[in-house]
Design an enzyme around this catalytic site. Structure first.
Site, mmCIF file in Angstrom:
data_model
loop_
_atom_site.group_PDB
_atom_site.id
_atom_site.type_symbol
_atom_site.label_atom_id
_atom_site.label_comp_id
_atom_site.label_asym_id
_atom_site.label_seq_id
_atom_site.Cartn_x
_atom_site.Cartn_y
_atom_site.Cartn_z
ATOM 1 N N SER A 29 -7.693 -2.497 5.764
ATOM 2 C CA SER A 29 -8.560 -0.893 5.637
ATOM 3 C C SER A 29 -9.303 -0.675 4.790
ATOM 4 C CB SER A 29 -8.117 -0.012 6.322
ATOM 5 O OG SER A 29 -7.540 -0.213 8.028
ATOM 6 N N HIS A 31 -3.212 -10.174 11.427
ATOM 7 C CA HIS A 31 -2.737 -8.577 11.024
ATOM 8 C C HIS A 31 -2.419 -7.785 12.539
ATOM 9 C CE1 HIS A 31 -2.131 -5.066 9.414
ATOM 10 N NE2 HIS A 31 -2.324 -4.604 9.753
ATOM 11 N N GLU A 33 1.020 -1.026 -0.242
ATOM 12 C CA GLU A 33 -0.708 0.159 -0.154
ATOM 13 C C GLU A 33 1.141 1.109 0.089
ATOM 14 O OE1 GLU A 33 -2.225 0.345 3.792
ATOM 15 O OE2 GLU A 33 -1.405 -1.123 4.555
ATOM 16 N N CYS A 55 -3.736 -3.559 4.160
ATOM 17 C CA CYS A 55 -2.549 -4.594 4.632
ATOM 18 C C CYS A 55 -3.309 -5.515 4.135
ATOM 19 C CB CYS A 55 -2.690 -4.886 6.267
ATOM 20 S SG CYS A 55 -2.500 -2.776 6.683
ATOM 21 N N SER A 103 -11.009 2.210 13.602
ATOM 22 C CA SER A 103 -10.568 1.480 12.476
ATOM 23 C C SER A 103 -9.990 0.045 13.762
ATOM 24 C CB SER A 103 -8.882 1.789 11.759
ATOM 25 O OG SER A 103 -8.593 0.513 11.140
ATOM 26 N N ASN A 126 5.569 -1.460 12.234
ATOM 27 C CA ASN A 126 4.731 -2.314 11.385
ATOM 28 C C ASN A 126 4.512 -1.817 10.137
ATOM 29 O OD1 ASN A 126 1.863 -2.430 10.667
ATOM 30 N ND2 ASN A 126 0.656 -0.130 10.666
HETATM 31 N N1 COA Z 1 1.061 2.726 30.801
HETATM 32 C C1 COA Z 1 0.583 1.983 29.884
HETATM 33 N N2 COA Z 1 -0.079 1.653 28.669
HETATM 34 C C2 COA Z 1 -0.865 2.426 28.767
HETATM 35 C C3 COA Z 1 -0.038 4.201 28.878
HETATM 36 C C4 COA Z 1 1.103 4.145 30.054
HETATM 37 N N3 COA Z 1 1.389 4.802 31.239
HETATM 38 N N4 COA Z 1 -0.724 5.486 28.402
HETATM 39 C C5 COA Z 1 -1.537 4.862 27.472
HETATM 40 N N5 COA Z 1 -1.214 3.168 27.678
HETATM 41 C C6 COA Z 1 -1.977 1.770 26.820
HETATM 42 C C7 COA Z 1 -3.219 2.610 26.397
HETATM 43 O O1 COA Z 1 -4.532 1.613 28.121
HETATM 44 C C8 COA Z 1 -4.190 1.272 25.795
HETATM 45 O O2 COA Z 1 -4.030 0.050 26.431
HETATM 46 P P1 COA Z 1 -4.869 -0.874 25.896
HETATM 47 O O3 COA Z 1 -5.311 -0.770 23.982
HETATM 48 O O4 COA Z 1 -4.904 -2.264 26.287
HETATM 49 O O5 COA Z 1 -6.327 -0.145 25.888
HETATM 50 C C9 COA Z 1 -2.571 1.100 24.432
HETATM 51 O O6 COA Z 1 -1.296 2.071 25.569
HETATM 52 C C10 COA Z 1 -2.923 2.800 23.370
HETATM 53 O O7 COA Z 1 -3.443 4.030 23.854
HETATM 54 P P2 COA Z 1 -4.336 4.666 23.223
HETATM 55 O O8 COA Z 1 -4.517 5.578 23.753
HETATM 56 O O9 COA Z 1 -5.633 4.003 23.973
HETATM 57 O O10 COA Z 1 -4.686 4.561 21.997
HETATM 58 P P3 COA Z 1 -3.710 5.753 21.177
HETATM 59 O O11 COA Z 1 -3.954 7.224 20.986
HETATM 60 O O12 COA Z 1 -1.760 5.929 21.636
HETATM 61 O O13 COA Z 1 -3.870 5.043 19.495
HETATM 62 C C11 COA Z 1 -3.689 3.702 17.751
HETATM 63 C C12 COA Z 1 -3.676 3.971 19.388
HETATM 64 C C13 COA Z 1 -3.502 2.436 17.572
HETATM 65 C C14 COA Z 1 -5.246 3.565 18.207
HETATM 66 C C15 COA Z 1 -2.886 4.512 17.273
HETATM 67 O O14 COA Z 1 -1.754 4.518 17.109
HETATM 68 C C16 COA Z 1 -2.960 4.556 15.726
HETATM 69 O O15 COA Z 1 -4.409 5.477 15.173
HETATM 70 N N6 COA Z 1 -2.725 3.779 14.742
HETATM 71 C C17 COA Z 1 -2.588 3.795 13.339
HETATM 72 C C18 COA Z 1 -3.666 2.442 12.827
HETATM 73 C C19 COA Z 1 -3.721 1.686 13.588
HETATM 74 O O16 COA Z 1 -3.264 1.375 13.781
HETATM 75 N N7 COA Z 1 -4.863 1.298 13.167
HETATM 76 C C20 COA Z 1 -4.982 -0.394 13.450
HETATM 77 C C21 COA Z 1 -6.090 -0.788 12.223
HETATM 78 S S1 COA Z 1 -5.033 -1.855 11.632
#
Ligand code: COA
Length: 465
Positions: free
Chosen positions: A383, A255, A81, A119, A212, A347
């Protein structure tokens, strides 16, 4: 006639950023990256690398490791992609690079295309090439499917800590030494969605990350339902009373946009599979609360995400579920090995599940487990969106291949770069002749765009020996 993966080779760029440096630069708790996301090192493409050079490097390794001549190969497909051209397919660049080594026109018979569906496209490419061989169209030649991507997100975005880069090349043959795909069970699902997309001309994607994530889980679960029906009908799995399909699958490879997503996907699928079985009572008593229900159980993804009370309660329940002995037992025995590579590479979009497979084989083998006849279930997601669930069985001669798998050695000596240098690379201001590392025994990009208008956009590569 079994058809499947005969061997696989990887290519990962040697530059990386460390999660602690990244966390400090962005003001994030490093524990969030290490445990919440599951990342320690993110591989980065150097200024003279792109998805085509990485694909050619993985392919060349596969060919060298197996003493393959161009005449042994009937097709080369590249799934990505991170396309480099709106029209010219990435496999044509790869053929061009390989022919610099193997000789002009040596691969002219190896047709193929570039495949795109976020993906999941590598899984479609594998399925189509497997069926090309099953149909007797291959004239005794093998197919090579290469999955290659650079996961690049905007600086400062939540996606920035889920970046990475690399390629995996898979050799598809009759009577494969590594893994034979189960027939008549592959199941797909597709829906028009905007969870993650990259409009033409834009280098980084537009992402609704939480949407997503949920879409990924729902779509893989739906494809698993169809897989289940087919697996039972075809007789490869006989489901007894009070059993789940996952009881009959030895390993699960999904994935992996980031390591934690694999753990969460397993939790989601197990909850779905176990909810109606007698073991659920045990689980609920271990957790100490009932599973929460959304206000509208038949609602849309949007309505479920907007149901904040449910989302909070569900996340809490999921975390408790992931601490239960039932979950941990399945995670440790069926998934954990597949996640190790993700934590030190990041990733890889199309390549992430196949790097997971490679990781599974290497680290389960190191545990001393006999992998012969073990069934691996795959949950592939792209996606946009589509999911594919399929399975395969590890073959008798797997050891000859798996014993030489060594992630550290195959990546090679890695170089950590500062966040400042990473940001320069991210902005693309460093040109292909200003790479950080000296390339050795690999294809690199040496020019983009000729001096005359008729060569505009030309990408030129060479093999740096
Ligand atoms: N210590 C330990 N863990 C912590 C923390 C800390 N201080 N602060 C946050 N976390 C954990 C959260 O609890 C969460 O854990 P959980 O999944 O068990 O609930 C995790 O870290 C992720 O944090 P969160 O705030 O929920 O998400 P984010 O805003 O960081 O976004 C994604 C995470 C993956 C959504 C983001 O990185 C993203 O958009 N990625 C690209 C798209 C993608 O990968 N999509 C996947 C589908 S293909």
């Amino acid at each position: 006639m079994p058809v499947g993966i005969d061997d696989m080779a990887i290519y990962v760029p040697k530059l990386y950023i460390d999660y602690k440096d990244f966390a400090e630069a962005r003001g994030i708790d490093p524990q969030k990256l290490e445990y919440g996301i599951g990342i320690k090192k993110m591989a980065l493409a150097d200024a003279n690398q792109d998805p085509a050079s990485m694909a050619a490097n993985a392919c060349m390794r596969l060919m060298k490791n197996n003493d393959l001549n161009p005449q042994d190969i009937g097709r080369i497909y590249v799934a990505t992609e991170s396309g480099l051209d709106e029209s010219k397919a990435m496999n044509s660049f790869v053929i061009g690079m390989l022919e610099q080594v193997y000789g002009e026109s040596t691969l002219e018979h190896a047709g193929g295309i570039e495949c795109k569906f976020a993906c999941v496209s590598g899984s479609y490419a594998l399925y189509d090439n497997t069926n090309w061989i099953r149909a007797g169209e291959s004239n005794d030649k093998a197919a090579i499917v290469i999955v290659s991507d650079i996961a690049k997100y905007d600086i400062g975005s939540a996606g920035e800590y889920t970046q990475g880069a690399g390629a995996v090349a898979l050799l598809i043959k009759e009577n494969p030494r590594l893994l034979s795909f189960d027939e008549k069970v592959t199941s797909t699902i597709i829906k028009n969605e905007y969870d993650f997309y990259r409009p033409i001309g834009k280098e980084t994607p537009l992402v609704n990350g939480l949407y997503s994530n949920l879409l990924y889980l729902i779509q893989v679960r739906k494809a698993l339902e169809t897989y289940k029906e087919k697996a039972i009908k075809s007789g490869i799995i006989k489901l007894g009373n009070d059993e789940s399909i996952i009881d009959h699958i030895d390993y699960i490879s999904v994935h992996l946009p980031y390591r934690r997503m694999g753990e969460k996907a397993l939790a989601y699928l197990l909850r779905h599979e176990w909810r109606h079985l007698s073991r659920w009572e045990d689980i609920i008593s271990e957790i100490g609360t009932d599973e929460p229900l959304p206000k509208d159980p038949r609602g849309t993804i949007e309505s479920i995400l907007a149901d904040t009370d449910f989302m909070k309660a569900d996340e809490k329940f999921r975390r408790e579920f992931m601490k239960t002995k039932h979950y941990k037992e399945i995670f440790d025995s069926k998934m954990s090995s597949s996640l190790q590579a993700s934590a030190v590479i990041g990733n890889l979009y199309t390549a992430s599940m196949y790097m997971g497979l490679r990781s599974l084989l290497e680290f389960e083998f190191l545990k001393g487990v006999d992998l012969f006849n073990k069934r691996i279930g795959f949950g592939s997601y792209g996606s946009g969106c589509s999911a594919m669930v399929f399975s395969g069985v590890i073959q008798e001669n797997y050891k000859d291949l798996v014993k030489r798998m060594n992630l550290e050695k195959d990546i090679g000596q890695r170089t950590k770069i500062s966040i400042k240098d990473y940001e320069i690379l991210h902005k693309n201001t460093r040109k292909y002749d200003e790479a950080f590392l000296n390339a050795e025994d690999e294809f690199i990009l040496i020019n983009i765009g000729g001096t005359t208008a008729d060569r505009a956009g030309f990408r030129e590569y060479c093999y740096a020996s």
